[in-house]
Structures are given as structure tokens and as C-alpha cells.
Write an enzyme that holds these catalytic residues in place. Structure first.
Site, short mmCIF file in Angstrom:
data_model
loop_
_atom_site.label_atom_id
_atom_site.label_comp_id
_atom_site.label_asym_id
_atom_site.label_seq_id
_atom_site.Cartn_x
_atom_site.Cartn_y
_atom_site.Cartn_z
N ASP A 202 -25.22 7.84 7.69
CA ASP A 202 -24.44 8.42 8.79
C ASP A 202 -22.96 8.11 8.57
O ASP A 202 -22.54 6.96 8.65
CB ASP A 202 -24.92 7.83 10.13
CG ASP A 202 -24.27 8.53 11.30
OD1 ASP A 202 -24.99 9.10 12.12
OD2 ASP A 202 -23.01 8.50 11.39
N ASP A 205 -21.02 6.33 11.49
CA ASP A 205 -21.41 4.92 11.65
C ASP A 205 -20.85 4.07 10.51
O ASP A 205 -20.38 2.96 10.73
CB ASP A 205 -22.95 4.79 11.68
CG ASP A 205 -23.51 5.21 13.03
OD1 ASP A 205 -22.76 5.21 14.03
OD2 ASP A 205 -24.71 5.55 13.08
C1 PRP Z 1 -22.28 14.13 11.73
C2 PRP Z 1 -21.29 14.66 10.73
C3 PRP Z 1 -21.22 16.12 11.07
C4 PRP Z 1 -22.65 16.41 11.46
C5 PRP Z 1 -23.33 17.08 10.30
O1 PRP Z 1 -21.68 13.96 12.95
O2 PRP Z 1 -20.03 14.04 10.79
O3 PRP Z 1 -20.35 16.44 12.12
O4 PRP Z 1 -23.29 15.15 11.75
O5 PRP Z 1 -24.60 17.49 10.64
P1 PRP Z 1 -24.98 19.02 10.83
O6 PRP Z 1 -24.44 19.76 9.67
O7 PRP Z 1 -26.49 18.98 10.86
O8 PRP Z 1 -24.43 19.50 12.13
P2 PRP Z 1 -22.40 13.30 14.21
O9 PRP Z 1 -22.95 14.37 15.08
O10 PRP Z 1 -23.34 12.24 13.77
O11 PRP Z 1 -21.21 12.70 15.04
P3 PRP Z 1 -20.12 11.58 14.68
O12 PRP Z 1 -19.17 12.21 13.70
O13 PRP Z 1 -19.50 11.34 16.01
O14 PRP Z 1 -20.82 10.38 14.12
N1 URA Z 2 -24.61 13.46 9.50
C1 URA Z 2 -24.35 12.38 8.72
O1 URA Z 2 -23.46 11.58 9.03
N2 URA Z 2 -25.12 12.19 7.63
C2 URA Z 2 -26.09 13.04 7.28
O2 URA Z 2 -26.74 12.82 6.24
C3 URA Z 2 -26.34 14.15 8.10
C4 URA Z 2 -25.58 14.34 9.21
#
Ligand code: PRP
Ligand code: URA
Length: 211
Positions: A202, A205
Site C-alpha cells: 500500500d 501506508d
Molecule cells: C491507492 C492508490 C490509488 C489507488 C489505486 O489509494 O494510491 O489511489 O489505491 O487503486 P485503484 O486503481 O484500484 O483505484 P488508496 O485508496 O489506498 O488511498 P490513499 O492514497 O489515501 O492511501
Molecule cells: N493501492 C496501493 O497502494 N497498492 C496496490 O497494490 C493497489 C492499490
């Protein structure tokens, strides 16, 4: 072979830094620093086709016609939170760019993108917009961000990420064939939880140390 409209930035420095970022023992501090460093190289590639115009300047020796960027300043549009990790490095190279913030989170159950914030320059229609997000997984977030920016008037949009899944690349190209995609790598696939594998986990994170 890479699909039309998709550029995989295969520079050795990008590949090396991405390997360090994937490693689960890499610290939060190093992860952030590496993302900023890679963003310089991604920015270099994504801005390669920006238009130039010629202006007359005076060097200390004589006047000359010299190239300058044409048109209004760029807009960088980070998708919050993780997109912020690419923004600083992009601004290092294009310090006068405007910024549109697109607040989206991915619902862990449905994997749908949920909007919680949006603020973009009023004259976005006259500017090239570069959407930033390290991860392109299902492309739900990327497509939601691009749709929202188009609603706000954006007409010329590029998408820059660090890591993509083949499923996400296919989806964004199918829904927005007018939006070229730049990435450092395209991984094998998505897992059952919508994570890119092998991936790097992630991104938000790891960047902010929240897990
Ligand atoms: C993550 C990443 C993208 C998304 C990608 O964000 O930074 O925005 O997931 O996944 P997708 O292509 O399936 O939409 P997240 O929603 O975890 O939020 P964050 O950036 O606040 O951690
Ligand atoms: N968002 C992330 O941060 N990692 C992944 O692998 C998919 C969605």
C-alpha cells in the site's frame, strides 16, 4: 510490446530505485525519498512532448531566438493521499505549475473510488493536466479522477504513475483513450484484494508509515 498510449519508463535509475521501493525492509524515510527521486525521471519523460515557442532574448553577446514553453503553466493533479508523494518531485522540475487536489479513497470492500475533496484551478481548460498517483491497480481511482477533471473542464490530460497492473492499464486506455499513461513498470496482475502483485504494498501506508 507496450500498448499504444502507454510509456514504460525503462531508465536504469528508475528500475533500480523501484526495486528498492518494492523491498519490504525499506524504511518510510527512504521510500519517500526514492519516490521523489523517481518522480524527477517520470516528469522528464511525461513532459517530453510539451510544445515550445520561440522568443527573442538578449544574451550578454547578442540577441537570439530561443525556445520557451508555449501556453499556460501546467497543472499537476495528485490523487490524495499517495499522489502527494509524486508531487514534490514534479514541482522541483516545474516549480511554477498549478496544483489540483483530487481527494479519493478506495473502498476496501467494493474497490470503488470515493471522492472526499476536489479543488482545481478555474482556468483548467486552458492548461495541460498531469494526474499523479503512484499506483494504477483497478484504475477506479484514476478513472474517477480523470472524469472529475474533465467535468471541471480539463481537455488535455496525462496520467503518471509508478506501478501499474495490466488490468488498470487496459481499463484507463479503454475509458480514456485520449489520456496517455506513463509508468515505471507494469506488474503481473491484481490479487483478490485488488493489490498489484508483486507490487510494493500500500503506497500511502508505506509513504506515511500508517501501518
Ligand atoms: C491507492 C492508490 C490509488 C489507488 C489505486 O489509494 O494510491 O489511489 O489505491 O487503486 P485503484 O486503481 O484500484 O483505484 P488508496 O485508496 O489506498 O488511498 P490513499 O492514497 O489515501 O492511501
Ligand atoms: N493501492 C496501493 O497502494 N497498492 C496496490 O497494490 C493497489 C492499490
Amino acid at each position: 510490446m507496450t500498448a499504444k498510449g502507454v510509456t514504460v519508463v525503462g531508465h536504469p535509475l528508475v528500475a533500480h530505485k523501484l526495486t528498492l521501493m518494492r523491498d519490504k525492509t525499506t524504511s518510510t524515510k527512504s521510500f519517500r525519498e526514492l519516490l521523489r527521486e523517481i518522480s524527477h525521471l517520470l516528469c522528464y519523460e511525461a513532459t517530453r512532448d510539451l510544445e515550445l515557442t520561440e522568443v527573442t532574448i538578449e544574451t550578454p553577446l547578442q540577441s537570439m531566438r530561443a525556445p520557451k514553453l508555449e501556453g499556460k503553466k501546467l497543472v499537476f493533479a495528485p490523487i490524495l493521499r499517495a499522489g502527494m508523494g509524486l508531487l514534490e518531485g514534479m514541482l522541483d522540475l516545474v516549480p511554477s505549475a498549478r496544483v489540483a487536489h483530487v481527494g479519493l479513497y478506495r473502498d476496501p470492500a467494493t474497490l470503488r473510488a470515493v471522492e472526499y475533496y476536489f479543488k482545481a484551478p478555474e482556468d483548467i481548460a486552458d492548461r495541460t493536466v498531469i494526474v499523479l498517483d503512484p499506483m494504477l491497480a483497478t484504475a477506479n481511482s484514476a478513472c474517477a479522477a480523470i472524469e472529475r477533471l474533465k467535468q471541471a473542464g480539463a481537455r488535455r490530460i496525462l496520467f503518471v504513475c509508478l506501478l501499474a497492473a495490466p488490468e488498470g492499464v487496459e481499463r484507463i486506455r479503454a475509458e480514456h483513450p485520449d489520456v496517455p499513461v506513463y509508468t515505471a513498470a507494469i506488474d503481473e496482475r491484481l490479487n483478490d484484494h485488488g493489490y498489484i502483485v508483486p507490487g510494493l504494498g500500500d503506497a500511502g501506508d508505506r509513504m506515511y508509515g500508517t501501518k
